[in-house]
Each structure stands twice: as structure tokens, then as C-alpha cells.
Scaffold this motif. Structure first.
Motif, PDB file in Angstrom:
ATOM      1  N   ALA A 117      57.182  34.940  28.656  1.00 43.82           N
ATOM      2  CA  ALA A 117      56.862  33.566  28.994  1.00 43.82           C
ATOM      3  C   ALA A 117      56.192  32.872  27.809  1.00 43.82           C
ATOM      4  O   ALA A 117      55.715  33.519  26.870  1.00 43.82           O
ATOM      5  CB  ALA A 117      55.952  33.524  30.219  1.00 43.82           C
ATOM      6  N   ARG A 118      56.164  31.552  27.866  1.00 45.66           N
ATOM      7  CA  ARG A 118      55.526  30.766  26.797  1.00 45.66           C
ATOM      8  C   ARG A 118      54.064  31.155  26.637  1.00 45.66           C
ATOM      9  O   ARG A 118      53.572  31.335  25.528  1.00 45.66           O
ATOM     10  CB  ARG A 118      55.640  29.267  27.124  1.00 45.66           C
ATOM     11  CG  ARG A 118      54.902  28.359  26.148  1.00 45.66           C
ATOM     12  CD  ARG A 118      55.023  26.897  26.541  1.00 45.66           C
ATOM     13  NE  ARG A 118      56.357  26.374  26.322  1.00 45.66           N
ATOM     14  CZ  ARG A 118      56.757  25.767  25.212  1.00 45.66           C
ATOM     15  NH1 ARG A 118      55.898  25.617  24.195  1.00 45.66           N
ATOM     16  NH2 ARG A 118      57.974  25.302  25.105  1.00 45.66           N
ATOM     17  N   PHE A 119      53.333  31.283  27.751  1.00 51.11           N
ATOM     18  CA  PHE A 119      51.918  31.605  27.714  1.00 51.11           C
ATOM     19  C   PHE A 119      51.703  33.026  28.223  1.00 51.11           C
ATOM     20  O   PHE A 119      52.311  33.446  29.208  1.00 51.11           O
ATOM     21  CB  PHE A 119      51.102  30.629  28.566  1.00 51.11           C
ATOM     22  CG  PHE A 119      51.256  29.203  28.156  1.00 51.11           C
ATOM     23  CD1 PHE A 119      50.899  28.793  26.882  1.00 51.11           C
ATOM     24  CD2 PHE A 119      51.775  28.260  29.021  1.00 51.11           C
ATOM     25  CE1 PHE A 119      51.038  27.470  26.486  1.00 51.11           C
ATOM     26  CE2 PHE A 119      51.923  26.940  28.650  1.00 51.11           C
ATOM     27  CZ  PHE A 119      51.553  26.542  27.370  1.00 51.11           C
ATOM     28  N   SER A 120      50.830  33.744  27.544  1.00 51.69           N
ATOM     29  CA  SER A 120      50.530  35.116  27.925  1.00 51.69           C
ATOM     30  C   SER A 120      49.049  35.221  28.236  1.00 51.69           C
ATOM     31  O   SER A 120      48.203  34.740  27.477  1.00 51.69           O
ATOM     32  CB  SER A 120      50.902  36.078  26.789  1.00 51.69           C
ATOM     33  OG  SER A 120      50.648  37.410  27.160  1.00 51.69           O
ATOM     34  N   GLY A 121      48.709  35.841  29.360  1.00 51.08           N
ATOM     35  CA  GLY A 121      47.313  35.994  29.736  1.00 51.08           C
ATOM     36  C   GLY A 121      47.210  36.635  31.102  1.00 51.08           C
ATOM     37  O   GLY A 121      48.195  37.116  31.664  1.00 51.08           O
ATOM     38  N   SER A 122      46.016  36.647  31.641  1.00 52.31           N
ATOM     39  CA  SER A 122      45.792  37.302  32.927  1.00 52.31           C
ATOM     40  C   SER A 122      44.730  36.546  33.696  1.00 52.31           C
ATOM     41  O   SER A 122      44.047  35.668  33.167  1.00 52.31           O
ATOM     42  CB  SER A 122      45.355  38.757  32.719  1.00 52.31           C
ATOM     43  OG  SER A 122      44.145  38.811  31.989  1.00 52.31           O
ATOM     44  N   PHE A 123      44.606  36.923  34.961  1.00 51.33           N
ATOM     45  CA  PHE A 123      43.562  36.389  35.820  1.00 51.33           C
ATOM     46  C   PHE A 123      42.653  37.536  36.253  1.00 51.33           C
ATOM     47  O   PHE A 123      42.982  38.706  36.092  1.00 51.33           O
ATOM     48  CB  PHE A 123      44.175  35.687  37.033  1.00 51.33           C
ATOM     49  CG  PHE A 123      45.001  34.479  36.654  1.00 51.33           C
ATOM     50  CD1 PHE A 123      44.401  33.297  36.257  1.00 51.33           C
ATOM     51  CD2 PHE A 123      46.387  34.543  36.674  1.00 51.33           C
ATOM     52  CE1 PHE A 123      45.159  32.199  35.890  1.00 51.33           C
ATOM     53  CE2 PHE A 123      47.154  33.452  36.315  1.00 51.33           C
ATOM     54  CZ  PHE A 123      46.533  32.272  35.917  1.00 51.33           C
ATOM     55  N   ALA A 124      41.520  37.180  36.824  1.00 51.22           N
ATOM     56  CA  ALA A 124      40.483  38.172  37.108  1.00 51.22           C
ATOM     57  C   ALA A 124      40.973  39.273  38.037  1.00 51.22           C
ATOM     58  O   ALA A 124      40.530  40.414  37.933  1.00 51.22           O
ATOM     59  CB  ALA A 124      39.254  37.478  37.712  1.00 51.22           C
ATOM     60  N   TRP A 125      41.904  38.964  38.928  1.00 48.09           N
ATOM     61  CA  TRP A 125      42.314  39.942  39.936  1.00 48.09           C
ATOM     62  C   TRP A 125      43.560  40.732  39.543  1.00 48.09           C
ATOM     63  O   TRP A 125      44.027  41.571  40.308  1.00 48.09           O
ATOM     64  CB  TRP A 125      42.553  39.246  41.278  1.00 48.09           C
ATOM     65  CG  TRP A 125      43.584  38.157  41.237  1.00 48.09           C
ATOM     66  CD1 TRP A 125      44.922  38.274  41.444  1.00 48.09           C
ATOM     67  CD2 TRP A 125      43.354  36.780  40.957  1.00 48.09           C
ATOM     68  NE1 TRP A 125      45.554  37.070  41.314  1.00 48.09           N
ATOM     69  CE2 TRP A 125      44.608  36.121  41.027  1.00 48.09           C
ATOM     70  CE3 TRP A 125      42.224  36.025  40.664  1.00 48.09           C
ATOM     71  CZ2 TRP A 125      44.748  34.754  40.794  1.00 48.09           C
ATOM     72  CZ3 TRP A 125      42.360  34.660  40.446  1.00 48.09           C
ATOM     73  CH2 TRP A 125      43.609  34.035  40.510  1.00 48.09           C
ATOM     74  N   GLU A 126      44.131  40.453  38.350  1.00 46.58           N
ATOM     75  CA  GLU A 126      45.306  41.197  37.947  1.00 46.58           C
ATOM     76  C   GLU A 126      45.466  41.146  36.436  1.00 46.58           C
ATOM     77  O   GLU A 126      44.833  40.345  35.757  1.00 46.58           O
ATOM     78  CB  GLU A 126      46.565  40.642  38.624  1.00 46.58           C
ATOM     79  CG  GLU A 126      46.832  39.184  38.316  1.00 46.58           C
ATOM     80  CD  GLU A 126      47.947  38.611  39.190  1.00 46.58           C
ATOM     81  OE1 GLU A 126      48.423  39.335  40.085  1.00 46.58           O
ATOM     82  OE2 GLU A 126      48.312  37.461  38.975  1.00 46.58           O
ATOM     83  N   GLY A 127      46.314  42.018  35.918  1.00 45.47           N
ATOM     84  CA  GLY A 127      46.474  42.140  34.481  1.00 45.47           C
ATOM     85  C   GLY A 127      47.490  41.186  33.894  1.00 45.47           C
ATOM     86  O   GLY A 127      47.993  40.281  34.565  1.00 45.47           O
ATOM     87  N   ASP A 128      47.809  41.416  32.618  1.00 44.48           N
ATOM     88  CA  ASP A 128      48.782  40.623  31.891  1.00 44.48           C
ATOM     89  C   ASP A 128      50.138  41.313  31.996  1.00 44.48           C
ATOM     90  O   ASP A 128      50.320  42.421  31.500  1.00 44.48           O
ATOM     91  CB  ASP A 128      48.354  40.496  30.421  1.00 44.48           C
ATOM     92  CG  ASP A 128      49.265  39.591  29.613  1.00 44.48           C
ATOM     93  OD1 ASP A 128      50.302  39.159  30.150  1.00 44.48           O
ATOM     94  OD2 ASP A 128      48.937  39.319  28.448  1.00 44.48           O
TER      95      ASP A 128
END
Length: 623
Positions: free
Chosen positions: A180-191
């Protein structure tokens, strides 16, 4: 270097310390006249041999083979062809519209997209928040009205169309290989992002046709086509009906911004084990309009990702396609020791402007007045530099003048444009950055290079002197990011703007007007990004002398990008200059044709999205 101390600068011209212009073959000039009294042509650069001699403290640098990015690699990065060539079983398509019992008003209630006038549909895979590795496809609904939604025949035909890679349908994202264009994660799951980002993918459909989206959560469209009746092979669809038994449920796809632009697929059935976090497959649709349930109405409030930094980056990126005017100054509240050092090489700067905090200034040399004070009194031809300084660093929220992009970072000033010694001033700034203790440094160069011809005419210069090459490489080897204007010729970019082709620490900036390139803004394969630069009928307000004035041109756009870079680096000082450039380009609003192009670069600067993206990007060293 020295910190500012109060005291008026003497009039260098009256005292006879100003060097008289010469008639050598090289010259530099500011990128536009300010719309208040200001200087015009900024002097000469001397011949290459003389330019080398001007640098009495020329640093020793290794000059490697400078070949960081070419047109071919840039084009390949953004325009990779789809890799969904398939060997398809010869099955007839349902493509006859005659004598079909079409009831368009009752067939599907929502989630249907209509192709626009161009017939081209573009898909940008924005974010991968799901652990599954599946495929996203589009297919033409017209001609399928006699198939019962949810039936094996309907699923088989939808998959067949998607696999055809024709105006009947396409596989648009394969999660296993497409990032995807943006790569990252949120507190409840990984990247979960993996693979290579292929840019905006464009597919030829037929104008006016109705489309559906199909998500195969953890398999391929080919597998669905081969085994449409098997358990676990049922895809998820964007369309919804009023019949709960066919599992075409409203809310399987949701509209992120509510404007028919950006959508998200929930990759588990809503009547099953869905966690309703709605970040599994976020994508943007261009060239087709559709409707879906609003994200506000279906997302689990405990898993609403939109207020996280990654979510803010996605939202502000998506909203810029609806309202580009949302790009405002964003305050990054960090201590000064985390700020980058900002440098400005220009025509001079106001000595006593009420909207400038002089305690933040570091004064470099005045290579026109031949002293150590680049600050000028009113009427001393420093309006251009003051205007640039205001856009970048004017004090915010004081009821005076304007709000600059960053009123916390220290700013180094050098008065050079017109002296023929900008390369020496660049080396001086790099040394100041090394001594400053700030974690990063960015330099604004809002001027252009020209040559004075034997007949006295001035034309754009497309070659560097040896001294200029050494100075830029010296900056690169000390991790100094240079922001250069594309120029205002409306044609080819001069040597300074073109430096981004050979030096990976240079970003070249053009001017935007509305949602396109300003007519005056130069363009070409060296262009990286656009920012609003104003026009003669709608110029940009900033500081001049002891008040405000207006100006338009790529100098304005360049200063805005410099200010944005300072905010991005303040938000995350661990980023390399390569990451900063990539963040600005990947978060920019695409203009004109999809992906990078020579007229608009990566698109229009989006400050808010860039800052949010910087906060969730893991810093890396320059290799």
C-alpha cells in the motif's frame, strides 16, 4: 556564525563596501520580482575558474558516481504494469443486454460504482490493515442482472470478468505482492504491509457502466473462479441488497470520507467474526463514483483508527482530494533541541520586523555588503529574502503580519544572491549546521541560475561550476537537505533545480495554481513536488521591510516546502533526508495524470498528511 544582536546595519552601498557588478558569463537571480520595491537581477557568478577561487576554504569531498534516480527508474516505480496475466478457461461471458429482466432500482441498494466519462478507473491501494493476503477486483455489473446475487453462477461470472483484464473487469490489488501507499500499524495490531507499492493503477472500462468491487480475503480470484461452490471461497462484495440471506450486506464496504472517493473493505463477513475495525483494505477510487455506508455508522468505536497518527495521515490524504484548501499550518509542539536548523540564502532580511523573533536567528555572512550581518534597513533591497523568511518563520498567533510555518526552529540567514558566491554560502551553512547541535538541517534556495551572454542577454544556465558541485556534495555528505525552486520560465528547469536528478539530498519545487501547474512554473523530469505559489492576480501575502507585501512564484512555493520539511523533521528527528523527501512525495495530492509526471511532480504538498505520516515512520540512516 553569531547570534543576532540589536543594532542597525550600516548602509553598505553608501559606505562604498558594495562590490560593483562585473560582466562574467555566469549569473544567479531571484526567481521572481516581489510586488513591492525590490532587486532585479542578482549579480554574476564569474567564470568556473573564478568561482573555484572564491572558495578559499573549499572542503575536501569525494565525488562518487552521482546517479540516484533516472527517468526510467522513476517511471517504473510509479507505473509498473499490472501482473495479472492469466490463462483463463474459455467460458462465455454474459454480455447481451437484450431481453434481460433488468430492474436496476431494486437489484442492489448500494455499493455500486458508475464509470465516468473517460472510461478509465484508477485505484490507489492506500493501506493494508488486515492479516489476510487476498485480492481486490472490479467487475462490470451490466449484463449480470438475470443472475441471482449470491448464487454460484453470479460468483463464477464475477470472478471470470475480474480475471479477463478487459473492460469487463480487472484484479486491481494482489495483497501478497502489492504494498500500500502508506505503511504503519495501530495499537491493537501490527504492520501487515508487504511487497512493492506500484502507484496508482489505471484500468480501462466503459463510460457509464456500473461496477462492483469484490474482495477475496485470503485467496485469489482465480481460486474463486476455479471453485466457486467450495466453502471458504465465497468473496465479499461492495454491493448490498435488502435480502439478508444472500450475504450482500450494507457495511461490508464503507466510505471513509463520505464523498465517493476513498473506501475501506472489512475483510470478514459482518454476520460472522468481523472485528469491525474497518482498516483492512483502504483504497481510493478515481474515475468512478459510488456510495456506501458511512464509516461513522459502522465502525467499532473502540477501534476507530482515525484519531491515531496513521489514521490522520490517511484521512488528511483522502480529504485533500475533496478540499485542497484544508492544507493549513500544523503546529508541531516539540522542544527547540528537536527542531532542524533552517537555512535561507537570499537577498537580505529585514533588521527590525515586528513579526520576526530575532532571538531564533543565526546570522551568516553578507557576501554583498562584505560583512557578518545579512540584516537590512528598509529600502536596502532585501524584500525578497524577508518575504521568504516570513513564510517559513514568522511568529504565529501574535496578531501581526502572518503565521509562518515554523516559529520554533532556529534559522540561519545568509545574504548572498547577487554576490556570485552562493556555493561558498552553502558551505558556510553546512558548517553552521554541524556546529549547531540541531539533529537535522534544511536549506532554502529560492533563486535560479543564469548566464550573461556576450550580447548582454540573460538566459537560464543548465550547468554547474565545479565549485557548485563540490558545495552540493558537501551538503549531501553532511545530511543537509536542499530545497530548490524549479524556476519561473514556464519551460526547462535550470541547473539548480535540476540538481535533484544527480544529488539525492535536493528536492525541486514548482508552483501550483488551483489543481494544476502554474503557467509560469518550470517543469521537467527533475520536478519533485508542487506547492501553492500564487499568481499575479492572486499573490501570496508575507513580510516585507517592517510590514507585509505580496509576491508570486516558485520562491513562494519553495519556502512553503522548506517550512513543511522543518515541521516533518520536528515531528520525527530520527528520519533521514531521504525519508523526509519520500514522505512529502507520497502524501502529496496527485494532480493531472495519476502518479508522478513532469508537469506536476508527485503532486500538491499536503502538510498535515506529511506530518502525521512522519510520526509513525521508523527512522533510518542514509545508506
Amino acid at each position: 556564525m553569531k547570534l543576532f544582536k540589536r543594532g542597525a546595519k550600516r548602509n553598505a552601498i553608501a559606505q562604498g563596501s558594495h562590490s560593483e557588478p562585473c560582466t562574467d558569463s555566469q549569473a544567479s537571480f531571484i526567481l521572481e520580482p516581489i510586488l513591492t520595491p525590490s532587486a532585479g537581477i542578482d549579480g554574476t557568478e564569474g567564470t568556473p575558474d573564478l568561482a573555484l577561487a572564491q572558495l578559499t576554504t573549499l572542503p575536501t569531498v569525494d565525488l562518487p558516481q552521482l546517479d540516484f534516480e533516472t527517468d526510467a527508474t522513476r517511471t517504473a516505480h510509479f507505473n509498473s504494469p499490472s501482473n495479472f496475466d492469466r490463462n483463463l478457461e474459455p467460458v462465455e461471458f454474459i454480455d447481451s443486454f437484450a431481453n434481460l429482466p433488468i430492474n436496476q432500482d431494486q437489484w442492489f441498494d448500494s455499493g455500486v460504482f458508475t464509470v465516468g466519462e473517460s472510461g478509465e478507473v484508477s485505484i490507489d491501494f492506500l493501506f493494508d490493515g488486515g492479516g489476510f493476503q487476498g485480492e481486490l477486483a472490479i467487475f462490470r455489473l451490466d449484463g449480470m442482472e438475470d443472475l441471482k446475487p449470491g448464487s454460484d453462477a453470479f460468483i463464477h461470472e464475477a470472478a471470470q470478468r475480474a480475471l479477463s483484464h478487459s473492460t469487463l473487469g480487472h484484479v486491481v490489488v494482489s495483497d501478497l505482492t502489492d504494498a500500500a501507499r502508506f505503511s504503519g500499524s495501530f495499537a491493537w495490531e501490527g504492520d501487515f504491509n508487504s511487497g512493492d507499492y506500484k502507484g496508482v493503477q489505471t484500468f480501462q472500462m466503459r463510460r457509464g457502466d456500473r461496477l462492483g468491487f469484490m474482495l477475496v480475503p485470503n485467496n485469489t480470484v482465480q481460486a474463486v473462479f476455479d471453485h466457486p461452490c467450495e466453502d471458504g471461497m465465497r468473496p465479499l462484495f461492495s454491493m448490498s441488497t435488502a435480502n439478508p440471506d444472500d450475504h450482500f450486506q450494507a457495511g461490508q464496504i464503507a466510505a471513509v470520507t463520505g464523498d465517493g472517493n476513498t473506501f475501506v473493505f472489512e475483510d470478514l463477513r459482518l454476520d460472522g467474526t468481523s472485528d469491525r475495525d474497518y482498516n483492512d483494505v483502504v483504497f481510493q477510487v478515481r474515475g468512478a463514483t459510488g456510495d456506501a455506508a458511512l464509516l461513522d455508522n459502522v465502525i467499532d468505536p473502540d477501534k476507530d483508527w482515525r484519531n491515531a497518527d496513521m489514521g490522520k495521515a490517511l484521512i488528511t490524504y483522502a480529504e485533500s482530494y475533496v478540499n485542497p484548501e484544508l492544507q493549513q499550518i500544523v503546529v508541531v509542539d516539540v522542544p527547540q533541541e528537536s527542531q532542524p536548523l533552517i537555512g535561507i540564502i537570499d537577498t537580505g532580511f529585514a533588521a527590525n520586523h515586528p513579526d520576526i523573533d530575532y532571538s531564533r536567528l543565526i546570522l551568516g555572512q553578507d557576501r554583498i555588503g562584505n560583512d557578518d550581518d545579512p540584516l537590512l534597513q528598509p529600502g536596502e533591497a532585501g524584500e525578497h529574502g524577508t518575504h521568504v523568511l516570513g513564510i517559513i518563520g514568522a511568529t504565529q498567533d501574535n496578531g501581526i503580519g502572518i503565521d509562518g510555518a515554523n516559529d520554533d526552529a532556529p534559522i540561519w540567514l545568509g545574504r548572498t544572491v547577487g554576490s556570485g558566491q552562493w556555493a561558498a554560502s552553502l558551505i558556510e551553512f553546512v558548517d553552521a549546521a554541524k556546529a549547531s547541535g540541531q539533529p537535522n538541517a534544511v536549506l532554502n534556495l529560492s533563486f535560479d541560475l543564469a548566464q550573461i551572454n556576450p550580447d548582454g542577454s540573460i538566459t537560464t544556465r543548465f550547468e554547474f561550476t565545479p565549485a557548485e558541485v563540490v558545495a552540493i556534495e558537501y551538503a549531501r555528505q553532511h545530511n543537509v537537505l536542499i530545497v530548490a525552486g524549479a524556476g519561473n520560465d514556464g519551460s526547462g528547469i535550470s541547473a539548480l533545480g535540476a540538481a535533484s536528478r544527480k544529488f539525492d539530498n535536493v528536492i525541486t519545487v514548482g508552483s501550483a495554481e488551483a489543481l494544476g501547474r502554474a503557467n509560469y512554473s518550470s517543469y521537467g523530469s527533475e520536478l519533485d513536488i508542487l506547492a501553492p505559489g500564487g499568481t499575479s492576480s492572486d499573490p501570496v501575502l508575507s513580510l516585507v521591510s517592517d510590514g507585509t507585501g505580496t509576491m508570486s512564484g516558485t520562491s513562494v512555493a519553495t519556502a512553503k516546502v522548506t517550512g513543511a520539511i522543518s515541521q516533518v523533521w520536528a515531528a520525527n528527528p530520527s528520519l533521514s533526508y531521504l525519508q523526509v523527501i519520500e514522505i512529502l512525495k507520497s502524501s502529496a495530492r496527485d494532480l493531472a495524470v495519476p502518479n508522478w509526471d513532469a508537469e506536476t511532480g508527485a503532486g500538491l504538498l499536503n502538510v498535515a498528511a506529511a506530518i502525521s505520516l512522519a510520526k509513525v515512520t521508523l527512522g533510518q540512516d542514509v545508506m
